[in-house]
Design a protein around this motif. Sequence first.
Motif, PDB file in Angstrom:
ATOM      1  N   PHE A   9      -1.741   6.882   2.906  1.00  0.00           N
ATOM      2  CA  PHE A   9      -0.784   5.806   2.709  1.00  0.00           C
ATOM      3  C   PHE A   9       0.642   6.349   2.813  1.00  0.00           C
ATOM      4  O   PHE A   9       0.923   7.454   2.356  1.00  0.00           O
ATOM      5  N   PRO A  10       1.560   5.562   3.408  1.00  0.00           N
ATOM      6  CA  PRO A  10       2.945   6.052   3.577  1.00  0.00           C
ATOM      7  C   PRO A  10       3.655   6.207   2.235  1.00  0.00           C
ATOM      8  O   PRO A  10       3.362   5.487   1.275  1.00  0.00           O
ATOM      9  N   PHE A  11       4.596   7.140   2.199  1.00  0.00           N
ATOM     10  CA  PHE A  11       5.385   7.340   0.984  1.00  0.00           C
ATOM     11  C   PHE A  11       6.262   6.122   0.686  1.00  0.00           C
ATOM     12  O   PHE A  11       6.441   5.745  -0.465  1.00  0.00           O
ATOM     13  N   THR A  12       6.840   5.525   1.735  1.00  0.00           N
ATOM     14  CA  THR A  12       7.753   4.408   1.565  1.00  0.00           C
ATOM     15  C   THR A  12       7.008   3.085   1.743  1.00  0.00           C
ATOM     16  O   THR A  12       5.878   3.057   2.225  1.00  0.00           O
ATOM     17  N   SER A  13       7.672   1.991   1.375  1.00  0.00           N
ATOM     18  CA  SER A  13       7.047   0.672   1.508  1.00  0.00           C
ATOM     19  C   SER A  13       7.766  -0.240   2.490  1.00  0.00           C
ATOM     20  O   SER A  13       7.333  -1.375   2.689  1.00  0.00           O
ATOM     21  N   SER A  14       8.867   0.208   3.088  1.00  0.00           N
ATOM     22  CA  SER A  14       9.489  -0.573   4.162  1.00  0.00           C
ATOM     23  C   SER A  14       8.530  -0.604   5.342  1.00  0.00           C
ATOM     24  O   SER A  14       7.879   0.394   5.653  1.00  0.00           O
ATOM     25  N   TYR A  15       8.479  -1.751   6.034  1.00  0.00           N
ATOM     26  CA  TYR A  15       7.348  -1.933   6.940  1.00  0.00           C
ATOM     27  C   TYR A  15       7.627  -3.051   7.933  1.00  0.00           C
ATOM     28  O   TYR A  15       8.170  -4.102   7.578  1.00  0.00           O
ATOM     29  N   LYS A  36       2.787  10.570   5.039  1.00  0.00           N
ATOM     30  CA  LYS A  36       1.786   9.867   4.241  1.00  0.00           C
ATOM     31  C   LYS A  36       1.161  10.803   3.206  1.00  0.00           C
ATOM     32  O   LYS A  36       1.187  12.027   3.357  1.00  0.00           O
ATOM     33  N   LYS A  37       0.601  10.195   2.178  1.00  0.00           N
ATOM     34  CA  LYS A  37      -0.169  10.914   1.170  1.00  0.00           C
ATOM     35  C   LYS A  37      -1.459  10.148   0.938  1.00  0.00           C
ATOM     36  O   LYS A  37      -1.430   8.951   0.667  1.00  0.00           O
ATOM     37  N   ILE A  87      13.444   9.577   7.010  1.00  0.00           N
ATOM     38  CA  ILE A  87      12.569  10.717   7.286  1.00  0.00           C
ATOM     39  C   ILE A  87      11.270  10.583   6.490  1.00  0.00           C
ATOM     40  O   ILE A  87      10.170  10.820   7.010  1.00  0.00           O
ATOM     41  N   LEU A  88      11.383  10.194   5.223  1.00  0.00           N
ATOM     42  CA  LEU A  88      10.213  10.063   4.355  1.00  0.00           C
ATOM     43  C   LEU A  88       9.223   9.025   4.885  1.00  0.00           C
ATOM     44  O   LEU A  88       8.013   9.150   4.676  1.00  0.00           O
ATOM     45  N   GLU A 148       0.819  -1.206   0.000  1.00  0.00           N
ATOM     46  CA  GLU A 148       0.000   0.000   0.000  1.00  0.00           C
ATOM     47  C   GLU A 148       0.855   1.260   0.000  1.00  0.00           C
ATOM     48  O   GLU A 148       0.330   2.358  -0.205  1.00  0.00           O
ATOM     49  N   GLY A 149       2.149   1.118   0.257  1.00  0.00           N
ATOM     50  CA  GLY A 149       3.031   2.274   0.247  1.00  0.00           C
ATOM     51  C   GLY A 149       3.197   2.811  -1.164  1.00  0.00           C
ATOM     52  O   GLY A 149       3.202   2.054  -2.147  1.00  0.00           O
ATOM     53  N   TRP A 150       3.359   4.115  -1.267  1.00  0.00           N
ATOM     54  CA  TRP A 150       3.476   4.735  -2.595  1.00  0.00           C
ATOM     55  C   TRP A 150       4.719   4.270  -3.337  1.00  0.00           C
ATOM     56  O   TRP A 150       4.736   4.214  -4.573  1.00  0.00           O
TER      57      TRP A 150
END
Length: 292
Positions: free
Chosen positions: A279-285, A275-276, A270-271, A193-195
């Motif tokens: 949903f978070p900008f990154t996909s690490s999770y 969220k946008k 930092i990113l 779901e990350g951008w």
Amino acid sequence: MDLIHLKDECPLNSNCEWVPLYKTTGNYKDLNIQICKTCNLQALNPRPKQNTLYNEEYYTGKAEYSYTDERSLGKYFSYVWDARIKNIQKFVKSGNFLDIGSSFGGLLARAKKKGFTVQGVEISKYASDYANANGISTFNGNLLDANFPSSFFSVITMIEVIEHIENPKRFFQEITRILKPGGLLVLQTANFEGWQAKESGSAYHYYMPGHVFYYSDTILKNILTHYQFHQYISYFGVDFGLIPKLKKSKGSFKTWKDFLKWVPIIRYHILSFFKKKGFPFTSSYVLYALKK
């Protein structure tokens, strides 16, 4: 490559409608990705025989599809391992600690120093033999064959492992059986779901031969709620701070110019806090889940 009837492996209610999504265009091209129209879970289908991928060359970083050998960089990896264990101990102080996909046992060795009784599960005989020889009890094979006692573990970790697991239905059932009530499950994987993942699409770097299912924060929470979990903490990034990540990265540095590699690491860290459209900008999770 084996063509799989994915509905039989569904970790939810098997009300699946699997359809082709696309062929990958990234580092590993032309992998066939399918998506379930019911829950949005993605899968690689057909997929290679998984037991052919994890040989000695994979664990020593010499295969085309490979793994970073942690042994020579243990000092640097330990910064991240210790930070993760410190965070885990906010929820569970001690007890039986299982790491699935435990490799050479580095995380477990650090957990043992912090007071946990540790156990590994590792598909590679090469890696599990090394861990056992160094005092980290490790079952060589699949979790489903280990036959651990019910309600035995206080902590179960799977660090970049759940995406490798075939038949997640049986796997989540087994995790539920062996984890104590109130026990903690830690999953690190990519959040689709990350951008970062959504915008990369078919070129996303997480598509590779050994990754057979692709999850998201929503999907994992839905699955785990189905399997007696009830409390979740989602870390969009990692479950510890920036400093351990920077210290770990120094293990590959050769000259002072390598410190420039910290710039993208800091930027990404930092990113991960932003969220946008929800949903978070990154996909690490990383997901922490507590069993009822």
